[in-house]
Design a protein around this motif. Structure first.
Motif, short mmCIF file in Angstrom:
data_model
loop_
_atom_site.label_atom_id
_atom_site.label_comp_id
_atom_site.label_asym_id
_atom_site.label_seq_id
_atom_site.Cartn_x
_atom_site.Cartn_y
_atom_site.Cartn_z
N ALA A 1 17.92 -41.81 19.20
CA ALA A 1 18.48 -42.29 20.46
C ALA A 1 19.93 -41.83 20.66
O ALA A 1 20.40 -41.73 21.80
CB ALA A 1 18.40 -43.81 20.53
N ASN A 2 20.64 -41.54 19.56
CA ASN A 2 22.02 -41.07 19.72
C ASN A 2 22.09 -39.66 20.30
O ASN A 2 23.18 -39.14 20.54
CB ASN A 2 22.80 -41.16 18.40
N CYS A 3 20.95 -39.06 20.54
CA CYS A 3 20.92 -37.77 21.21
C CYS A 3 20.85 -37.93 22.72
O CYS A 3 21.04 -36.95 23.45
CB CYS A 3 19.72 -36.95 20.72
N TRP A 4 20.58 -39.16 23.20
CA TRP A 4 20.47 -39.35 24.65
C TRP A 4 21.12 -40.63 25.17
O TRP A 4 21.44 -40.71 26.35
CB TRP A 4 19.01 -39.32 25.10
N ASP A 5 21.36 -41.60 24.33
CA ASP A 5 21.87 -42.90 24.80
C ASP A 5 23.41 -42.91 24.77
O ASP A 5 24.01 -42.91 23.69
CB ASP A 5 21.32 -44.01 23.91
N TYR B 1 27.77 -33.18 16.52
CA TYR B 1 27.03 -34.44 16.59
C TYR B 1 25.90 -34.30 17.60
O TYR B 1 26.06 -33.67 18.63
CB TYR B 1 28.02 -35.53 17.02
N PRO B 2 24.72 -34.88 17.33
CA PRO B 2 24.40 -35.76 16.20
C PRO B 2 23.56 -35.07 15.12
O PRO B 2 22.78 -35.73 14.43
CB PRO B 2 23.59 -36.86 16.89
N PHE B 3 23.68 -33.78 14.96
CA PHE B 3 22.78 -33.04 14.08
C PHE B 3 23.32 -32.96 12.65
O PHE B 3 24.54 -32.84 12.44
CB PHE B 3 22.51 -31.65 14.66
#
Length: 337
Positions: free
Chosen positions: A52-56, A293-295
C-alpha cells in the motif's frame, strides 16, 4: 531542517486495463490479491508485488515521518513509461498517471512534489503533455527513461523536448529503464545490479558527447542512483575522450569533466565513501537526498547515511533541501508552516 527526498515512486491504486482498451500490449495492471498488497502484472506475467505504500499517500507520509522527512518528490514506476506503445496510447496512459499524481500533490501540498511522465517516442505529443503538466497540473518537472526504445537521449528528435523544458522552466529526472543486455543476464538480478548503473552512465555520456548541455544550458537535470556508474568511471571516460577523440569527440570538443557540477545526482550510493567521492566530484550543491522508496534496492532509511557522515552544516543543508529546491525551481516556504 527541511528534508526532501527527490527520488521516490508512486502508482495509482487502481489502473485501467489499458491492454484491453487498446487491444494489444503488456501494459501494467494491478491484481489486488490480498489486503494492502497488489501484484503488478505485465499482461499475464508477474512483475513484482507491491504494498500500500506504493499508492496510499497517507501511509507514505507516516512512514517518511519516521525518518524526519517532510517532502517526497514522486514519479511513476519506470515500467509504466510504455515508450514501446503507439504514441497516442502512451499519451493517454501518461495523462492518466499525471492527473492522479497532480491530485495527490493537491491533496497533500506540504508533503508531495510530482514529476510527470511523457510519451517520449513522439516529440510533438511529449511537448504537448509537458505544457499541460506545467500549465494545467502545476507540476515542476518530469521523469524520463535513460533511453527511448534504445535511442540515446542525444538524438536530435528529442531536441524539441529539451527546448520546451527550458522554455517552461521544467526540471528533469532521468531514471534507468529497459536495461541494455537485459535478456543476456537475467540471473543474479544483474539487470538491476549491473544494467541500471550502466544505463545511467549511457544517458549522461550521450547527453555530454551529443552537446545537449551546451545547446540547452538552462535545462536542470538530475540523474538517479548517484549517476550510476558514470562518476565511478569518469577517469576512463575522460581518458577515452583524450586518447580517441576521433571516436568520442565527434559532436562535442569539450572535455566531459567540464560538465561535472552542471547537473544534479541523487545520493543513492549505499556507501559513505562513495557518497563523499560523488560530492567531491560534482559538489554538495549538486547532490540531492534520494531513496528510490518504496523498493528494496533503494536507500529506505532516508538520509541516514548522510547523517552518519557528520558533514559540515552547509553540506547537510545542500543535501537535505537546498540542492533539491534549486533543481526543482521551488522555494522552501511552500513546505513550511
Amino acid at each position: 531542517m527541511l528534508k526532501i527526498d527527490t527520488h521516490s515512486h508512486i502508482i495509482p491504486e487502481h489502473l485501467p486495463r489499458f491492454a484491453d482498451k487498446f487491444g494489444y500490449g503488456d501494459f501494467i495492471h494491478l491484481d489486488h490479491h490480498r489486503p494492502g498488497f497488489a501484484n503488478m502484472m505485465k499482461g499475464d506475467v508477474f512483475f513484482r508485488e507491491i504494498e500500500a505504500n506504493c499508492w496510499d499517500p497517507q501511509v507514505r507520509i507516516d512512514e517518511y515521518a519516521q525518518f524526519n522527512t517532510q517532502v517526497q518528490v514522486v514519479c511513476t514506476i519506470p515500467v509504466m513509461f510504455s515508450y514501446w506503445a503507439k504514441p497516442k496510447d502512451t499519451l493517454e496512459l501518461s495523462r492518466f498517471l499525471n492527473d492522479q499524481l497532480a491530485e495527490t500533490v493537491a491533496n497533500h501540498p506540504k508533503h508531495y512534489v510530482g514529476l510527470g511522465t511523457l510519451p517520449m517516442q513522439d516529440a510533438n505529443l511529449a511537448v504537448q503533455e509537458l505544457q499541460r503538466i506545467k500549465e494545467e497540473l502545476g507540476l515542476p518537472g518530469v521523469q524520463i527513461g535513460s533511453n527511448i526504445n534504445n535511442i540515446n537521449l542525444s538524438d536530435s528528435q528529442f531536441d524539441p523536448i529539451w527546448e520546451a523544458c527550458e522554455e517552461l522552466d521544467m526540471c528533469l529526472l532521468i531514471h534507468p529503464w529497459d536495461m541494455m543486455g537485459k535478456r543476456h543476464m537475467e540471473k543474479y538480478w544483474l539487470p538491476w545490479l549491473v544494467g541500471m548503473p550502466a544505463e545511467t552512465s549511457r544517458a549522461i555520456c550521450s547527453m555530454i558527447f551529443g552537446g545537449i548541455f551546451d545547446r540547452f544550458p538552462k535545462m536542470r537535470v538530475n540523474f538517479a542512483h548517484a549517476s550510476g556508474s558514470f562518476l565511478a568511471t569518469i577517469g576512463r571516460v575522460e581518458h577515452g575522450f583524450n586518447c580517441r577523440p576521433d571516436l568520442v569527440a565527434i559532436d562535442n570538443p569539450n572535455n566531459p569533466t567540464n560538465y561535472l557540477g552542471h547537473f544534479w545526482v541523487d545520493s543513492i550510493t549505499h556507501d559513505p565513501v562513495m557518497l563523499r567521492y560523488v560530492m567531491n566530484k560534482v559538489g554538495a550543491n549538486r547532490v540531492t537526498i534520494g531513496s528510490d522508496y518504496p523498493f528494496p534496492l533503494g536507500d529506505l532509511t532516508i538520509g541516514e547515511l548522510v547523517d552518519e557522515m557528520a558533514l559540515p552544516p552547509m553540506e547537510h543543508e545542500f543535501l537535505y533541501s537546498k540542492a533539491a529546491l534549486e533543481w526543482l525551481g521551488l522555494e522552501a516556504s511552500q513546505f513550511l508552516d
